[in-house]
Scaffold this active site. Structure first.
Site, short mmCIF file in Angstrom:
data_model
loop_
_atom_site.label_atom_id
_atom_site.label_comp_id
_atom_site.label_asym_id
_atom_site.label_seq_id
_atom_site.Cartn_x
_atom_site.Cartn_y
_atom_site.Cartn_z
CG ASP A 407 -1.77 1.27 1.16
OD1 ASP A 407 -2.83 1.19 0.32
OD2 ASP A 407 -1.38 2.17 1.97
CD GLU A 450 -4.62 3.97 -1.48
OE1 GLU A 450 -4.86 4.08 -0.69
OE2 GLU A 450 -5.54 4.27 -2.60
#
Length: 542
Positions: A407, A450
């Site tokens: 992430d 993301e």
């Protein structure tokens, strides 16, 4: 139309093309034959009527001339001095000499003013004809006269009489000379005329009774049957002859008529329609045979002409089958269509162009189905479908696999600070860093937003954690840069290794992702920019 194809069991383009080519050729041939037949029939009818009218007119002129000549012969005898002087011996001598040169006359007689036969070379003298119309006519009108058909009182035969008045020296009616002509003489005259092989001409009197006998039928009755055919009715009414009609014998015939100049006799010519059309039917048979040969030749030529078309269409059909089987980009060999018609060449070229475009499009579609269009790494769909197969293959080989769930830290702040376009570039930069860090056998995919996932096969947990740490360090040393800015990027990573038993999900890949997600959650809670493994003891960043 479909019912017709079903009945004829014609389902292919080749069969339908041959069917319609055959139908077209047959239709054209039939139309040509019908047109020529109808045209020929009309022409033949006109020719027959014209020939009949010309023949009958010539015969009428001949009969009129013959009658006038015979009447002139009798007038000549009536004007002789012996006749005017009523000298019977001199008349007898003149009659005998006359018969030697005028054989048409059967008998020649002199009738005195009282109607008694005073002189007859071949019969008795005691016959009285004062009650006959012809005698009264020449006596009252003092003009020559041709009788209707009658039975001679002297001979008892059917005759036609040519009568001329005898005027004495005092200018008064002194009697009449009559020359009798048997109808057999008229038979021989009429039998000289013939129209066609079986046509005939004959004489009718004004009442429609036949005067002359048919050719080669001397036993046929005479003056017994009245003709009531169409042509007689039209002759009486003065109308043109019909195109065809039934004669007295019930046969279909063409006919023409002409009245003699004194309208005493009707001259009729007839010919059977069957005889008229016999040569025409023979010609029609030849035309039908020629048409059949042309039909066969045309059909063969059409089949030869369409063979190349069918062959090319077969290649096109084969190409569509290949495409249906998934062989996109199949091309038809240009050498096959080199001699094909221009339209088929264009069709083949268009097929090749469309096939190439289809292959490119399918490739793009396949890529878009598994590739994330922004980062150009695999998408989540590919990971869940193909990643499962990759992990299962590794498990069957006895090799462990590891999942790295990555992430990008504080990505929302990057979007809020620099905008979404820069945020997209940061994600693309992050994907390129991941691809550069892993092996070619490892699968890098964008999991969502993301978050990225790396599936590393033949990689136990310890090596997976080492790979995760290397990735984290690589991100720290590789910030995003463009012409205007530099943005530092850090990542938090959760790592999990495959296990024989599942704790989460429906397969081991889902189980690994879920455990890696929990490890990632711990990494975020512990300050981000760190690696957490599926292990109770956290791994701190150096």
């Amino acid at each position: 139309m479909q019912n017709l194809y079903r009945i004829l069991r014609v389902s292919t383009l080749k069969g339908r093309l041959r069917l319609w080519v055959g139908v077209l050729i047959v239709t054209m041939c039939v139309l040509i034959v019908l047109f020529m037949s109808l045209l020929g029939k009309v022409i033949k009818e006109r020719e027959t009527h014209s020939a009949l009218r010309e023949a009958i007119e010539l015969q009428r002129m001949f009969i009129d001339k013959w009658k006038s000549e015979r009447l002139a012969d009798i007038e000549y005898l009536a004007a002789m001095p012996g006749a005017r002087a009523l000298n019977l011996e001199e008349m007898r001598s003149q009659f005998r000499m006359f018969k030697l040169t005028h054989t048409e006359f059967d008998t020649i007689s002199f009738i005195n003013a009282a109607g008694n036969t005073s002189l007859n070379l071949d019969g008795p003298f005691d016959t009285n004809v004062s009650d006959r119309d012809y005698f009264r006519a020449v006596r009252d009108l003092r003009k020559p006269y041709v009788t209707d058909v009658m039975i001679g009182r002297v001979t008892g035969k059917y005759i036609v009489g040519f009568v001329a008045p005898v005027i004495g020296g005092d200018g008064k009616f002194a009697g009449a000379i009559i020359g009798a002509v048997e109808l057999t003489t008229l038979d021989s005259i009429m039998n000289q005329f013939r129209f066609g092989a079986n046509g005939e001409t004959f004489l009718l009197d004004r009442d429609g009774f036949r005067i002359t006998k048919p050719r080669d039928r001397f036993d046929a009755p005479r003056i017994t049957v009245q003709y009531q055919t169409d042509i007689y009715q039209r002759a009486v009414a003065g109308l043109d002859a019909p195109k065809s009609y039934l004669n007295q014998a019930g046969e279909r015939v063409y006919g023409a008529y002409a009245w003699t100049s004194d309208r005493q006799w009707l001259l009729v010519g007839e010919t059977r329609t069957a005889d008229v059309y016999k040569p025409y039917f023979n010609l029609f048979g030849v035309m039908a045979l020629i048409t059949a040969l042309i039909l066969i030749a045309s059909y063969i030529a059409a089949m030869l002409l369409t063979r190349k078309m069918i062959a090319l269409l077969r290649h096109l059909l084969n190409g569509t089958k290949r495409i249906r089987e998934g062989r996109f980009g199949y091309q038809i060999d240009p050498s096959i269509i080199r001699t094909a018609p221009a339209e088929l060449k264009e069709l083949s070229d268009n097929f090749n162009i469309m096939s190439a475009k289809l292959a490119t499009t399918m490739q793009l579609l396949e890529e878009s189905a598994v590739i994330d269009h922004l980062t150009e790494v695999y998408n989540r769909r590919f990971l869940m479908n193909e990643g499962t197969k990759i992990e299962e293959a590794a498990a069957r080989a006895g090799n462990p696999s590891s999942i790295l769930l990555i992430d990008v830290d504080y990505f929302k702040q990057i979007n809020d600070t620099y905008g979404h376009l820069v945020g997209d570039r940061v994600l693309k930069h992050a994907a390129s860093l991941l691809v550069a860090c892993v092996r070619h056998s490892d699968v890098v995919s964008r999991y969502g937003g993301e978050e990225f996932v790396v599936l590393a096969t033949n990689c136990e947990l310890e090596r997976g954690c080492e790979l995760a740490e290397r990735i984290r360090t690589w991100f720290i040393s590789s910030p995003y840069r463009d012409e205007e800015r530099e943005i530092a990027i850090t990542v938090s990573i959760g790592v999990a290794q495959s296990r024989p038993e599942r704790t989460y999900g429906t397969n081991r890949l889902e189980d690994m992702i879920e455990r890696a997600d929990k490890a990632l959650y711990r990494a975020k809670n512990r300050g981000r920019n760190r690696v957490e493994c599926d292990d109770p003891e956290p791994r701190r960043a150096e």
